[in-house]
Write a protein that holds these residues in place. Structure first.
Motif, mmCIF file in Angstrom:
data_model
loop_
_atom_site.group_PDB
_atom_site.id
_atom_site.type_symbol
_atom_site.label_atom_id
_atom_site.label_comp_id
_atom_site.label_asym_id
_atom_site.label_seq_id
_atom_site.Cartn_x
_atom_site.Cartn_y
_atom_site.Cartn_z
ATOM 1 N N SER A 85 0.841 -1.202 0.000
ATOM 2 C CA SER A 85 0.000 0.000 0.000
ATOM 3 C C SER A 85 0.877 1.253 0.000
ATOM 4 O O SER A 85 2.063 1.201 0.341
ATOM 5 C CB SER A 85 -0.902 0.012 1.243
ATOM 6 N N LEU A 86 0.215 2.378 -0.337
ATOM 7 C CA LEU A 86 0.932 3.655 -0.363
ATOM 8 C C LEU A 86 1.493 3.992 1.020
ATOM 9 O O LEU A 86 2.644 4.394 1.158
ATOM 10 C CB LEU A 86 -0.043 4.736 -0.838
ATOM 11 N N VAL A 87 0.682 3.806 2.063
ATOM 12 C CA VAL A 87 1.124 4.143 3.420
ATOM 13 C C VAL A 87 2.298 3.251 3.817
ATOM 14 O O VAL A 87 3.297 3.732 4.376
ATOM 15 C CB VAL A 87 -0.047 4.001 4.422
ATOM 16 N N ASP A 88 2.218 1.953 3.514
ATOM 17 C CA ASP A 88 3.321 1.051 3.886
ATOM 18 C C ASP A 88 4.593 1.405 3.121
ATOM 19 O O ASP A 88 5.692 1.362 3.673
ATOM 20 C CB ASP A 88 2.927 -0.409 3.637
ATOM 21 N N THR A 89 4.444 1.761 1.851
ATOM 22 C CA THR A 89 5.622 2.162 1.064
ATOM 23 C C THR A 89 6.264 3.397 1.682
ATOM 24 O O THR A 89 7.481 3.461 1.875
ATOM 25 C CB THR A 89 5.226 2.466 -0.395
ATOM 26 N N LEU A 90 5.438 4.372 2.010
ATOM 27 C CA LEU A 90 5.974 5.624 2.557
ATOM 28 C C LEU A 90 6.552 5.423 3.953
ATOM 29 O O LEU A 90 7.589 5.995 4.282
ATOM 30 C CB LEU A 90 4.875 6.691 2.587
ATOM 31 N N ASN A 91 5.897 4.583 4.785
ATOM 32 C CA ASN A 91 6.456 4.304 6.115
ATOM 33 C C ASN A 91 7.808 3.617 5.989
ATOM 34 O O ASN A 91 8.738 3.898 6.749
ATOM 35 C CB ASN A 91 5.497 3.413 6.922
ATOM 36 N N THR A 92 7.916 2.730 5.008
ATOM 37 C CA THR A 92 9.178 2.015 4.784
ATOM 38 C C THR A 92 10.273 3.001 4.394
ATOM 39 O O THR A 92 11.372 3.001 4.950
ATOM 40 C CB THR A 92 8.989 0.959 3.666
ATOM 41 N N LEU A 93 9.947 3.883 3.447
ATOM 42 C CA LEU A 93 10.948 4.869 3.023
ATOM 43 C C LEU A 93 11.259 5.837 4.162
ATOM 44 O O LEU A 93 12.405 6.219 4.375
ATOM 45 C CB LEU A 93 10.448 5.627 1.793
ATOM 46 N N GLY A 94 10.216 6.222 4.913
ATOM 47 C CA GLY A 94 10.408 7.146 6.037
ATOM 48 C C GLY A 94 11.353 6.564 7.081
ATOM 49 O O GLY A 94 12.139 7.292 7.704
ATOM 50 N N ASP A 99 15.603 13.167 4.094
ATOM 51 C CA ASP A 99 15.310 14.524 4.572
ATOM 52 C C ASP A 99 14.074 15.103 3.896
ATOM 53 O O ASP A 99 13.468 16.044 4.396
ATOM 54 C CB ASP A 99 16.528 15.415 4.339
ATOM 55 N N ALA A 100 13.726 14.574 2.721
ATOM 56 C CA ALA A 100 12.494 15.001 2.042
ATOM 57 C C ALA A 100 12.089 13.924 1.041
ATOM 58 O O ALA A 100 12.944 13.182 0.546
ATOM 59 C CB ALA A 100 12.704 16.332 1.314
ATOM 60 N N ILE A 101 10.789 13.858 0.785
ATOM 61 C CA ILE A 101 10.285 12.943 -0.249
ATOM 62 C C ILE A 101 9.553 13.779 -1.288
ATOM 63 O O ILE A 101 8.646 14.555 -0.957
ATOM 64 C CB ILE A 101 9.333 11.880 0.342
ATOM 65 N N VAL A 102 9.992 13.644 -2.535
ATOM 66 C CA VAL A 102 9.319 14.307 -3.671
ATOM 67 C C VAL A 102 8.399 13.259 -4.271
ATOM 68 O O VAL A 102 8.846 12.160 -4.603
ATOM 69 C CB VAL A 102 10.358 14.762 -4.721
ATOM 70 N N MET A 103 7.125 13.596 -4.381
ATOM 71 C CA MET A 103 6.190 12.541 -4.757
ATOM 72 C C MET A 103 5.214 12.951 -5.850
ATOM 73 O O MET A 103 4.638 14.027 -5.798
ATOM 74 C CB MET A 103 5.386 12.174 -3.517
ATOM 75 N N ARG A 104 5.067 12.081 -6.828
ATOM 76 C CA ARG A 104 4.015 12.250 -7.843
ATOM 77 C C ARG A 104 3.071 11.067 -7.746
ATOM 78 O O ARG A 104 3.506 9.923 -7.630
ATOM 79 C CB ARG A 104 4.614 12.309 -9.249
ATOM 80 N N HIS A 105 1.769 11.369 -7.787
ATOM 81 C CA HIS A 105 0.784 10.280 -7.664
ATOM 82 C C HIS A 105 -0.463 10.616 -8.482
ATOM 83 O O HIS A 105 -0.818 11.796 -8.619
ATOM 84 C CB HIS A 105 0.416 10.087 -6.183
ATOM 85 N N ALA A 106 -1.122 9.586 -8.995
ATOM 86 C CA ALA A 106 -2.318 9.799 -9.828
ATOM 87 C C ALA A 106 -3.525 10.238 -9.007
ATOM 88 O O ALA A 106 -4.497 10.764 -9.569
ATOM 89 C CB ALA A 106 -2.653 8.512 -10.582
ATOM 90 N N ALA A 107 -3.483 10.038 -7.692
ATOM 91 C CA ALA A 107 -4.642 10.390 -6.856
ATOM 92 C C ALA A 107 -4.489 11.809 -6.322
ATOM 93 O O ALA A 107 -3.487 12.124 -5.654
ATOM 94 C CB ALA A 107 -4.773 9.414 -5.697
ATOM 95 N N SER A 108 -5.489 12.650 -6.583
ATOM 96 C CA SER A 108 -5.483 14.005 -6.018
ATOM 97 C C SER A 108 -5.501 13.893 -4.496
ATOM 98 O O SER A 108 -6.288 13.128 -3.942
ATOM 99 C CB SER A 108 -6.728 14.774 -6.482
ATOM 100 N N GLY A 109 -4.630 14.628 -3.833
ATOM 101 C CA GLY A 109 -4.618 14.624 -2.360
ATOM 102 C C GLY A 109 -3.692 13.585 -1.754
ATOM 103 O O GLY A 109 -3.507 13.576 -0.531
ATOM 104 N N ALA A 110 -3.088 12.716 -2.564
ATOM 105 C CA ALA A 110 -2.207 11.675 -2.007
ATOM 106 C C ALA A 110 -1.059 12.274 -1.185
ATOM 107 O O ALA A 110 -0.788 11.811 -0.068
ATOM 108 C CB ALA A 110 -1.670 10.770 -3.113
#
Ligand code: CP
Length: 302
Positions: A85-94, A99-110
């Motif tokens: 999932s998106l949250v698990d991916t981001l928690n893993t990277l976090g 120091d920062a995550i640059v993110m592009r996603h197809a869902a508005s508000g992601a």
């Protein structure tokens, strides 16, 4: 802003002006050295769940020019393709403490959702049909390289406005600085409610009317990937909404023609216009690096 950059709508004029001024100092013609140590030892993760050439590459170059380490991850090459999932991916990277995550996603508000869950600053590199803040900043930088101010400029934004995060971010930015924005395209791609998004926005469905007296013409791609079915053939669309040399004479003599890319020649813009003296499309790309350097510095070096 120090906590990340999610959109233009929430920024005030002073913050925008400060980024644009700093971006100018990062332009190649202003600086002898291409590399600095401003962000040495910092780590920036570029996480792209949608295709990108310009944004992803320029964030990576910007980070490296500031002395930071940058890695880029695409959804197809990550464990998202195995069902994470998106949250698990981001928690893993976090957990790896970038120091920062640059993110592009197809869902508005992601990115906004993730910014609420992670302490890491998130920079929105385009979320669905919502915002693409660094594109609007680099567009403003490109205009201001040629005009003293955005105040009173007539800016025609033509194409698939309904699905365009570029249009929304530009509309928020330009309107904060007193530009007059004319949105143009077929009724199905330019819904009437868009005129309520910000002050100074009007709508027309006639390209000739949009271009008349324009200081800036910003062409947009038809985003077929965000539509269930195409209402127009490529030829039909080009006939009514494609920008051709014969249109340019209706604008101001020093009009500039912009396009965030990727461009579709012969669909929304003719090759003659895209490659003409009036086109600043490659200047926009060049300013992408300078603006993203200014944004990264502001977020990471405060
Ligand atoms: N303008 C823009 O966002 O281009 P990319 O999709 O190539 O990043």
């Amino acid at each position: 802003m120090p906590g990340g950059l999610l959109g233009i709508e929430g920024l005030d004029r002073t913050e925008i002006e400060s980024i644009l001024d700093r971006a100018k100092s990062f332009q190649p013609q202003q600086t002898a050295s291409r590399k600095s140590d401003i962000l040495r030892g910092r780590m920036i993760v570029n996480l792209f769940f949608e295709a990108s050439t310009r944004t992803r590459t320029s964030f990576e170059i910007a980070a490296k020019r500031l002395g930071a380490d940058a890695i880029s991850i695409s959804a197809s090459g990550s464990s998202v393709s195995k069902g994470e999932s998106l949250v698990d991916t981001l928690n893993t990277l976090g957990a790896m403490r970038p120091d920062a995550i640059v993110m592009r996603h197809a869902a508005s508000g992601a990115p906004h959702f993730l910014a609420r869950h992670l302490p890491t600053p998130i920079i929105n590199a385009g979320d669905g049909t919502h915002e693409h803040p660094t594109q609007a900043l680099l567009d403003a930088r490109t205009i201001l390289d040629r005009r003293p101010s955005l105040e009173g400029l007539r800016v025609a934004i033509i194409g698939d406005i309904a699905h365009s995060r570029v249009a929304r971010s530009n509309l928020f930015l330009m309107s904060k600085f007193g530009a007059q924005i004319v949105l143009c395209g077929p009724a199905s791609l330019v819904p009437a409610e868009l005129a309520q998004l910000a002050p100074g926005v009007t709508i027309t469905h006639l390209i000739e009317e949009a271009i008349r007296g324009a200081d800036v013409i910003m062409m947009l791609r038809v985003q077929l990937e965000r539509q269930h079915e195409a209402a127009f053939s490529a030829n039909e669309y080009f006939q009514f909404y494609g920008l051709r040399l014969e249109h340019i004479g209706r604008a101001k003599p020093d009009v500039i023609v912009m396009h965030p890319g990727p461009i579709n020649r012969g669909r929304e813009i003719s090759s003659e216009v895209a490659d003409s003296q009036r086109s600043v499309i490659l200047n926009q790309v060049e300013n992408g690096v300078a603006v993203r350097m200014a944004v990264l510095e502001r977020i990471l070096n405060n």
